[in-house]
Design an enzyme around this catalytic site. Structure first.
Site, short mmCIF file in Angstrom:
data_model
loop_
_atom_site.label_atom_id
_atom_site.label_comp_id
_atom_site.label_asym_id
_atom_site.label_seq_id
_atom_site.Cartn_x
_atom_site.Cartn_y
_atom_site.Cartn_z
CG ASP A 1 -3.04 -3.66 1.43
OD1 ASP A 1 -4.26 -3.78 1.23
OD2 ASP A 1 -2.24 -3.25 0.58
NE ARG B 1 -4.64 -2.21 -1.25
CZ ARG B 1 -3.72 -1.41 -1.77
NH1 ARG B 1 -4.05 -0.61 -2.78
NH2 ARG B 1 -2.49 -1.40 -1.31
#
Length: 357
Positions: free
Chosen positions: A289, A291
């Site tokens: 991930d 983000r």
């Protein structure tokens, strides 16, 4: 103070240059190219230079059975007679199953890898495959001036400080779930993608607000893709806010867990080959991930919210909000959208990413 770009603006220029295939000079002694956009003409010109290295992340290196001596990346010595197709095959896993043997590859060790690490950070920031050609330079500043290239300090490329989010405009927007809708636009100072906040009703800023941090998903939100649960989560969160008469949904432009739509489609193609969502990201060279949920926390603060009832199945979002100074008074489950096409995807998110499904 002159008219020239400051460091934030130079980093933005560097991202744009790399996307166009133009190299960037790293202050400290190197020129870098993004492998994805490197063309044959510029590759040919490297024959006159020394100290040319292909840099990939440790995730991609492990896929290719290359030892990442620098822990988070591997520096691969570039053969003198290498062609562009060979370089791109190292960076892009699309054809790995058809041509698994890429070597022999010699991974370099020793020395400072800071410039190589900065090169990978810039390719990621440009939403390109995380692979770069790095060329050592004796006089980086003179080289940049001679060739009219953007030059950035390596430490600026590696700086993880979040860019401030500035509110640009807000306007009333009646939507299906509530006529009392309002859309806020936030623009980051570093010139990256804008982010949005959909406010339903007039939430009391002194109370925990029903909130959702929703990452953009063109395939799910717009096209109704059955490969994920994003579209149903978006509509379900808005419907719940509409039913309660208040809430705020942050629509963060971090497609594909922060790797961008193009790389997300590359991951989908790898999933068609039998890899799960985490394995596909790793084969591309990305983390599980990528983000940055601090963006959501800052937008919430600028909207006046200090506490939320967070609509999420992802405990990592809860932790990131708490770390960023937003109190999570309650985690509200949002279990919608499972079907026969995304069952394995959701199971992988639960098993490998800790989602509470």
């Amino acid at each position: 103070m002159g008219f020239g770009p400051n460091i934030v603006e130079r980093i933005a220029r560097a991202r744009a240059d790399l996307r166009m295939g133009v190299p960037v000079v790293l202050d400290g002694g190197a020129m870098m190219f993004a492998v994805e956009t490197l063309d044959q003409d510029r590759l040919n010109q490297l024959d006159d230079l020394t100290g040319v290295t292909l840099v990939i992340t440790s995730h991609r290196a492990k896929t290719l059975h290359v030892t990442p001596y620098d822990s988070d990346l591997a520096r691969i010595a570039l053969p003198h007679d290498v062609d562009l197709n060979w370089i791109r095959a190292i960076a892009d896993p699309a054809d790995d199953l058809n041509a698994p043997m890429k070597g022999p590859l010699r991974s370099e060790r020793g020395g400072d890898a800071t410039l190589h690490r900065a090169a990978i950070a810039l390719t990621k920031a440009a939403r390109l495959l995380p692979a770069a050609i790095v060329v050592q330079l004796n006089n980086a500043q003179a080289f940049a001036l001679t060739h009219n290239l953007t030059m950035v300090p390596a430490d600026a490329a590696l700086d993880q400080t979040m860019s401030p989010q500035h509110p640009i405009v807000a306007a009333r927007l009646p939507i299906e779930v509530s006529e009392a809708g309002r859309l806020h636009i936030f623009r980051p100072e570093d010139g990256a993608e804008e982010h949005y906040a959909v406010e339903i009703g007039k939430p009391d800023r002194s109370q925990p607000v029903l909130a959702r941090l929703h990452s953009a998903c063109f395939t799910g939100d717009v096209l109704g893709s059955l490969k994920c649960d994003c579209g149903p989560q978006l509509r379900g969160a808005l419907a719940q806010m509409g039913a309660e008469g208040q809430g705020v949904l942050l629509y963060l432009n971090q497609e594909g867990r922060g790797i961008g739509l193009t790389n997300k489609m590359r991951a989908y193609s790898l999933q068609d080959q039998g890899f799960d969502t985490v394995e596909a990201n790793h084969r591309l060279g990305f983390e599980d991930d990528e983000r940055d949920f601090r963006i959501g926390a800052e937008i919430l603060r600028k909207l006046g919210f200090a506490s939320v009832r967070l609509l999420t199945n992802n405990p990592n979002k809860v932790a990131r909000m708490q770390e960023s100074g937003i109190d999570v008074a309650e985690r509200v489950a949002l279990k919608v959208g499972e079907n026969r096409f995304n069952h394995h995807y959701l199971a992988t998110k639960a098993k490998k990413s800790g989602h509470l499904l």
